[in-house]
Structure formats: structure tokens, C-alpha cells
Write a protein that holds these residues in place. Structure first.
Motif, PDB file in Angstrom:
ATOM      1  N   ARG A 182       0.833  -1.213   0.000  1.00  0.00           N
ATOM      2  CA  ARG A 182       0.000   0.000   0.000  1.00  0.00           C
ATOM      3  C   ARG A 182       0.866   1.261   0.000  1.00  0.00           C
ATOM      4  N   GLU A 183       1.988   1.213   0.729  1.00  0.00           N
ATOM      5  CA  GLU A 183       2.870   2.373   0.787  1.00  0.00           C
ATOM      6  C   GLU A 183       3.409   2.722  -0.597  1.00  0.00           C
ATOM      7  N   LEU A 184       3.792   1.704  -1.380  1.00  0.00           N
ATOM      8  CA  LEU A 184       4.257   1.941  -2.743  1.00  0.00           C
ATOM      9  C   LEU A 184       3.134   2.533  -3.587  1.00  0.00           C
ATOM     10  N   PHE A 185       1.912   2.035  -3.425  1.00  0.00           N
ATOM     11  CA  PHE A 185       0.783   2.567  -4.193  1.00  0.00           C
ATOM     12  C   PHE A 185       0.584   4.050  -3.888  1.00  0.00           C
ATOM     13  N   GLU A 186       0.602   4.403  -2.620  1.00  0.00           N
ATOM     14  CA  GLU A 186       0.390   5.796  -2.240  1.00  0.00           C
ATOM     15  C   GLU A 186       1.526   6.680  -2.753  1.00  0.00           C
ATOM     16  N   TRP A 187       2.743   6.145  -2.758  1.00  0.00           N
ATOM     17  CA  TRP A 187       3.876   6.893  -3.308  1.00  0.00           C
ATOM     18  C   TRP A 187       3.688   7.116  -4.807  1.00  0.00           C
ATOM     19  N   LEU A 188       3.205   6.099  -5.523  1.00  0.00           N
ATOM     20  CA  LEU A 188       2.963   6.240  -6.955  1.00  0.00           C
ATOM     21  C   LEU A 188       1.896   7.297  -7.238  1.00  0.00           C
ATOM     22  N   GLU A 189       0.905   7.391  -6.365  1.00  0.00           N
ATOM     23  CA  GLU A 189      -0.124   8.418  -6.552  1.00  0.00           C
ATOM     24  C   GLU A 189       0.495   9.817  -6.507  1.00  0.00           C
ATOM     25  N   LEU A 190       1.564   9.955  -5.720  1.00  0.00           N
ATOM     26  CA  LEU A 190       2.223  11.255  -5.585  1.00  0.00           C
ATOM     27  C   LEU A 190       3.310  11.475  -6.627  1.00  0.00           C
ATOM     28  N   GLU A 191       4.042  10.408  -6.972  1.00  0.00           N
ATOM     29  CA  GLU A 191       5.270  10.569  -7.754  1.00  0.00           C
ATOM     30  C   GLU A 191       5.293   9.807  -9.069  1.00  0.00           C
TER      31      GLU A 191
END
Length: 347
Positions: A182-191
Motif C-alpha cells: 500500500r505504501e508503494l501505491f500511495e507513493w505512486l499516486e504522488l510521484e
């Protein structure tokens, strides 16, 4: 160069990230080496393979066949390769799959290594030990599971790729995040746009995250009898779309993106995935330039292909659905029920 060791029943694989093609000579350790690649990769990277004996295979999915593998057997025989030889596949997922299958079956198994040169191959296709070819119109129907000795990831090979190929790999990064990070997904949403633009730091973060997810899952379940099936999120419908849409009209990553959105919508109805999470998945894929919609007629045609999917068990098909972003589940669904749900979405 960063190193991760993937240990599984069929072998131990060194995954070398932030490496360079020039490191191959040290990895060869004095063995007789044959490099397998295709014309496009050789045109872009051939000058970095000086000194190696190179065999070129044909371009594209139409060459991912037993006939191509037979041609490699002939080339290996002509070169008098033996059990001490090393085969290295340098290219995208097709080259990696063909090379791994040919090496794994010639003389009952030669050592091989892979240098994936597309983002899709670097984060997915070259990791995990699946090697195989298509049979008739069915993808990866003939193959073996056997780990390469190493996977060397050189991010500089991505510089010559068209943006469509980068997006193809990003679909698999999103998949890995959706099922287990989930942390990677949220990072992808930002970056995510920074990754698409090939900014080195962002690209390294995305690739490392996806590789970590896949390596962890493969170590736990190399034979795909349980948790490894999670890596098929988006692939049930995605593979069917690849097989049934006009050749060249959709890439693997684009098909997987459309399949992920369909799986997310099924997850809302079957597992209670929050509708907002399904919408987040669709929005992220669209921001990364990937298609997400499948029409009713396309769905009907694809469903006929799904009936021949390797994941089918009797009247059921194993779908990968999501309980939440970052938590996937293997969910057997009746084919008839799946058809009703998907066609309901497509109308």
C-alpha cells in the motif's frame, strides 16, 4: 550495484539492480557465454556486448514459439555448448522468456542469466523463474519454472524506449503495489509522473518496490500453488484481451491495466473493496497514460478466451481480487457469475 538474493527450490538467483551491461564479463566467471537478443536491442545495446557470441531471435510475440526455441537448440548445437556454458538473454520479456526456456531444456538444463532491457521485464517478466513460450493462440502455455543464476538490471537501457513501453512496465508496478504494498501505491499516486519521465531516483524507487514484492512472493510460493497467484492481478482478463484484440492494438501492460480495473470493480461487488479504492486504482492508471475501459463486445470475446485460461478449474476461474489496496486475495468465481458481473460493467 545493489544485490538481492531470491532463494527458491529450483535455484538461487542474484538480482542485481542499478547495475551495468558491462558487469556481464565479471558474472560470466570465465565460462563459455552465448548471448540471445533481438535486432532492436542489438541495434541499441550491441556496442556494449562486444566480445560476446550473439544470437538474434525474431521480434515480437509472434516469435515466442517452439519454432524459435528449436532454432536456438540448433544454434547451441552448432556452437558445441556443454553443461559448463552460460546463456544470457538480453532484451524484453519475450527474449527473457525464450532464453530461459531454451536454456532450461537444452541438455536438461544449462545455466542462464537475464538482462531485462524494458521496465516491464525489469520489474516483472525477468523475475521469478517462469520461462516459456506461447502455443497456438494461448500465452505461455508451454514452459518450466527454473530460476536464472542472475538477473542484471541496468536502468540506462530504458533511455531508448518509447513512452508506451515505459507505461507498459508501470502497469506491473501498480499491480505489485495493489496486491501487497500500500505504501508503494500511495507513493505512486504522488510521484508516478516522475517515474514515467525516467527520473533516476523515482525510477529506482518504483522498480525496487516492485521487485521486492515479487521476490518475496516467489520465495514463498515458487510453483504458484497459493500466494504467487496474486501476481496475476489484472492478467485473467488482460491475457484474454491480448489474445482477442487486433494484433498490435494493445500492449501487455495496457491489457493488464484494463484487467486491473475490471478486477477492482469485481472486488467491490464480491469482497467489499471500497468503491473509492477501485476509483483510485483507475485514476492512477489513467494518470500514467494507461487505458482502463473495456467495451461490452470486447468483454464478450475475451470471455470465450478466459474459458481456456490456465487458472480455470472446472466451472470456476481463479480471479485475483482486492480486499483493500495492498491486500490481494485469490478468489475462485463461477464462470457464469463472472460473465454476468463483467458484462454488467461493460453495458
Amino acid at each position: 550495484m545493489n544485490e538481492r538474493i531470491l532463494t527458491a527450490p529450483t535455484g538461487s538467483c542474484r538480482i542485481l539492480t542499478d547495475a551495468r551491461l558491462e558487469d556481464l564479463k565479471a558474472l560470466a566467471q570465465g565460462r563459455r557465454v552465448v548471448v540471445v537478443t533481438d535486432a532492436n536491442v542489438f541495434a541499441a545495446q550491441g556496442h556494449r556486448l562486444a566480445g560476446f557470441d550473439v544470437i538474434q531471435v525474431g521480434l515480437g510475440e509472434s516469435n515466442k514459439t517452439l519454432a524459435t526455441v528449436e532454432g536456438l537448440y540448433e544454434a547451441f548445437l552448432e556452437r558445441e555448448l556443454d553443461r559448463s556454458s552460460l546463456i544470457i538473454g538480453v532484451g524484453g520479456g519475450i527474449v527473457c522468456d525464450i532464453t530461459g526456456f531454451a536454456a532450461s531444456t537444452y541438455m536438461r538444463g544449462l545455466r542462464f542469466g537475464l538482462v531485462p532491457t524494458t521496465l516491464l521485464a525489469q520489474v516483472d517478466a525477468a523475475i521469478g523463474g517462469k520461462n516459456g513460450v506461447n502455443f497456438h493462440r494461448y500465452k505461455n502455455m508451454v514452459g518450466v519454472i527454473r530460476q536464472p543464476s542472475f538477473v542484471l538490471v541496468d536502468p540506462t537501457t530504458l533511455a531508448t524506449l518509447p513512452i508506451r513501453e515505459i507505461r507498459c512496465g508501470l502497469a506491473e508496478v501498480v499491480k505489485s503495489a495493489a496486491i501487497a504494498d500500500r505504501e508503494l501505491f500511495e507513493w505512486l499516486e504522488l510521484e508516478g509522473e516522475r517515474v514515467e519521465a525516467l527520473e533516476p531516483e523515482a525510477l529506482a524507487r518504483a522498480a525496487a518496490g516492485a521487485v521486492a514484492v515479487k521476490a518475496r512472493i516467489v520465495q514463498e510460493d515458487e510453483e504458484e500453488t497459493g500466494v504467487r497467484m496474486l501476481l496475476n492481478l489484472g492478467h485473467t482478463l488482460g491475457h484474454a484481451l491480448e489474445q482477442t484484440l487486433a494484433p498490435g492494438s494493445v500492449t501487455h501492460g495496457e491489457a493488464v491495466a484494463m484487467g486491473m480495473v475490471a478486477a477492482a470493480r469485481l472486488s467491490v461487488r464480491k469482497l467489499g473493496l471500497p468503491a473509492e479504492d477501485a476509483e483510485r486504482i483507475q485514476r492512477l492508471l489513467e494518470r500514467l497514460g494507461l487505458p482502463t475501459g473495456v467495451g461490452a463486445e470486447q468483454t464478450r470475446t475475451a470471455l470465450q478466451s478466459i474459458r481456456q485460461d490456465k487458472k480455470r478449474r472446472g466451472t470456476q476461474i481463479h480471479w485475483i481480487l482486492l480486499e483493500s489496496i495492498g491486500k490481494g486475495r485469490v478468489s475462485p468465481l463461477e464462470l457464469a457469475d463472472t460473465e454476468d458481473l463483467l458484462l454488467g460493467e461493460g453495458e
